[in-house]
Design a protein around this motif. Structure first.
Motif, mmCIF file in Angstrom:
data_model
loop_
_atom_site.group_PDB
_atom_site.id
_atom_site.type_symbol
_atom_site.label_atom_id
_atom_site.label_comp_id
_atom_site.label_asym_id
_atom_site.label_seq_id
_atom_site.Cartn_x
_atom_site.Cartn_y
_atom_site.Cartn_z
ATOM 1 N N ALA A 9 -76.030 8.571 -37.416
ATOM 2 C CA ALA A 9 -77.005 7.578 -36.958
ATOM 3 C C ALA A 9 -76.716 6.267 -37.665
ATOM 4 O O ALA A 9 -76.982 6.117 -38.857
ATOM 5 N N VAL A 180 -81.316 6.305 -32.326
ATOM 6 C CA VAL A 180 -81.937 7.575 -32.671
ATOM 7 C C VAL A 180 -83.405 7.318 -32.999
ATOM 8 O O VAL A 180 -83.721 6.542 -33.901
ATOM 9 N N LEU A 183 -85.310 12.736 -35.851
ATOM 10 C CA LEU A 183 -84.537 13.910 -36.221
ATOM 11 C C LEU A 183 -85.460 15.113 -36.070
ATOM 12 O O LEU A 183 -86.529 15.156 -36.688
ATOM 13 N N VAL A 190 -81.858 20.399 -39.404
ATOM 14 C CA VAL A 190 -82.073 19.525 -38.252
ATOM 15 C C VAL A 190 -81.316 20.137 -37.088
ATOM 16 O O VAL A 190 -80.094 20.351 -37.176
ATOM 17 N N HIS A 192 -81.451 18.939 -33.751
ATOM 18 C CA HIS A 192 -80.935 17.929 -32.832
ATOM 19 C C HIS A 192 -81.558 16.571 -33.125
ATOM 20 O O HIS A 192 -82.552 16.477 -33.855
ATOM 21 N N VAL A 193 -80.936 15.541 -32.574
ATOM 22 C CA VAL A 193 -81.504 14.202 -32.662
ATOM 23 C C VAL A 193 -82.076 13.840 -31.303
ATOM 24 O O VAL A 193 -81.568 14.263 -30.260
ATOM 25 N N GLU A 194 -83.140 13.082 -31.346
ATOM 26 C CA GLU A 194 -83.781 12.620 -30.110
ATOM 27 C C GLU A 194 -83.607 11.115 -30.007
ATOM 28 O O GLU A 194 -83.922 10.377 -30.951
ATOM 29 N N ARG A 200 -81.553 14.281 -25.820
ATOM 30 C CA ARG A 200 -81.416 15.044 -27.050
ATOM 31 C C ARG A 200 -79.962 15.469 -27.236
ATOM 32 O O ARG A 200 -79.285 15.806 -26.269
ATOM 33 N N CYS A 203 -76.734 19.159 -33.051
ATOM 34 C CA CYS A 203 -75.796 18.761 -34.099
ATOM 35 C C CYS A 203 -75.609 19.868 -35.130
ATOM 36 O O CYS A 203 -76.513 20.665 -35.375
ATOM 37 N N VAL A 206 -76.096 16.014 -39.570
ATOM 38 C CA VAL A 206 -76.505 14.647 -39.274
ATOM 39 C C VAL A 206 -76.276 13.800 -40.509
ATOM 40 O O VAL A 206 -76.590 14.224 -41.628
ATOM 41 N N ASN A 208 -77.409 10.183 -42.003
ATOM 42 C CA ASN A 208 -78.320 9.046 -41.865
ATOM 43 C C ASN A 208 -77.652 7.829 -42.493
ATOM 44 O O ASN A 208 -77.637 7.667 -43.714
ATOM 45 N N LEU A 217 -86.211 7.339 -39.899
ATOM 46 C CA LEU A 217 -85.525 8.566 -39.500
ATOM 47 C C LEU A 217 -85.824 9.693 -40.474
ATOM 48 O O LEU A 217 -86.071 10.827 -40.071
#
Length: 391
Positions: A9, A180, A183, A190, A192-194, A200, A203, A206, A208, A217
């Protein structure tokens, strides 16, 4: 739902450095997706920074990271060339000069000892030596100066970022212009990311690297990240005084200046009472009129005739605990890595942090530099590792 082994992200200097090192890491071999909300990078900290690199820190890890940063910058022609196109980041190795009155002499001397132990090429100059070397400098109230002799200077930060991005893509990393929003966490991971548009992406890990957006986030994953956005203004001015041989000078007041084009750029951190968290890009012109101009004219008499030609504002992602980056995984989440709170040092530390993140993903531990002290444990325990040389 799409799945990537690593989702990053933020695609500016830190995110792109992580993507590059992951894509070139033989022990990894997975898929990498970088999500950047603004592909033009107009307002990112990298593009709006003073684009400088120094080894003169008080924290050993910062010194080592910037030393690696210099080595990386000096080797971009071989590291980041794509299809025979060699990037030029315009590194100008002109040094930093930290100035101090008698009151700040011991701090400068203490930092100097740490820097020399780690191989930094720095020299201490007394007031007479400063006056002899920099004839345009008013040294009447100075006791000491610390001058970087090699490895320090400034460069085209935007060019470095774009070169990292281009090389990462050539090695198989994917980039998308998307923001993003959250999270999504299930227990210690985590999942997935939205994205802001509702999509979506699943992952494995992730990272950051969202700069001033990092705290939001982290909060979406139930983690309190002590990072705030603080505005910093840069002023470009011209002057009849050429100040030949000028390095990046840091005055005892905290004001700094360095050559840029046919003039100079300068800045100063506002007083604490005038430095709230903010997200606007409005230039604080009173900083020039009331603080910088008088300070610079007192330090370099020829700057009395200085005139501002341009100005812009950007943001530091400030770690309010100790002004050092928070790096690595939080104790409560296994697959979420942080690289946040650089407090103005992100561009110069991006190569080292990008490599460190790739090592955590591929090997589960640091290999090149031991950056464990910059992890979350000190934050959780409220045990700051303070950096004294914040500009």
């Amino acid at each position: 739902m799409e799945t990537f082994d690593v989702v990053i992200a933020g695609g500016a200097a830190v995110g792109s450095a992580a993507a590059y090192f992951l894509a070139s890491e033989p022990a990894f071999g997975g898929s990498v997706l970088v999500l950047e909300k603004d592909a033009s990078y107009t307002y990112c900290a990298t593009a709006r920074s003073a684009a400088s690199i120094r080894h003169q820190f008080s924290t050993p890890e910062n010194i080592r990271m910037s030393q690696f940063g210099t080595q990386f910058i000096e080797s971009v022609a071989t590291r980041l060339a794509v299809d025979g196109e060699v990037p030029d980041v315009g590194f100008r190795e002109a040094g930093y000069l930290f100035l101090a009155s008698e009151a700040g002499r011991e701090v400068i001397a203490s930092n100097h000892r740490i820097q020399r132990e780690l191989g930094a090429q720095v020299a201490l100059l007394d007031s007479d030596e400063l006056a002899q070397r920099f004839a345009w400098l008013n040294t009447a109230d100075l006791s000491i100066g610390s001058l970087g002799l090699a490895g320090e200077g400034w460069l085209d930060a935007y060019g470095l970022m774009r070169a990292l991005r281009r090389k990462a893509i050539s090695l198989g990393a994917h980039y998308r212009e998307a923001e993003v929003a959250a999270l999504v966490r299930r227990g210690p991971r985590v999942t997935h990311v939205e994205l802001v548009d509702g999509r979506r992406i699943a992952c494995g890990t992730v990272i950051n690297a969202a700069g001033t957006g990092a705290r939001a986030l982290a909060q979406s994953a139930g983690i309190l990240l002590p990072v705030e956005a603080r505005k910093r203004c840069v002023f470009h001015f011209t002057s009849p005084e050429p100040a030949r041989g000028c390095p990046l000078v840091v005055d005892p007041s905290g004001a700094w200046f360095r050559p840029e084009g046919d003039g100079f750029i300068c800045g100063i951190s506002p007083a604490a009472a005038d430095d709230p968290e903010c997200s606007d890009f409005d230039v604080q012109h009173t900083l020039w009129d009331e603080v910088l101009w008088p300070t610079l004219a007192a330090r370099v008499p020829g700057f009395e005739a200085a005139r501002v030609r341009n100005a812009w504002a950007g943001h530091y992602d400030v770690n309010t605990l100790d002004h050092n980056v928070i790096l690595g995984a939080h104790p409560d989440v296994d697959n979420l890595l942080f690289a946040n709170g650089f407090s103005g040092h992100g561009m110069q530390q991006a190569p080292a942090v990008g490599r460190a993140l790739s090592e955590l993903v591929a090997h589960g531990h640091y290999r090149m530099l031991d950056l464990g002290r910059l992890g979350w444990q000190r934050v959780v325990e409220e045990r700051p590792l303070r950096e004294a040389n914040v500009v």
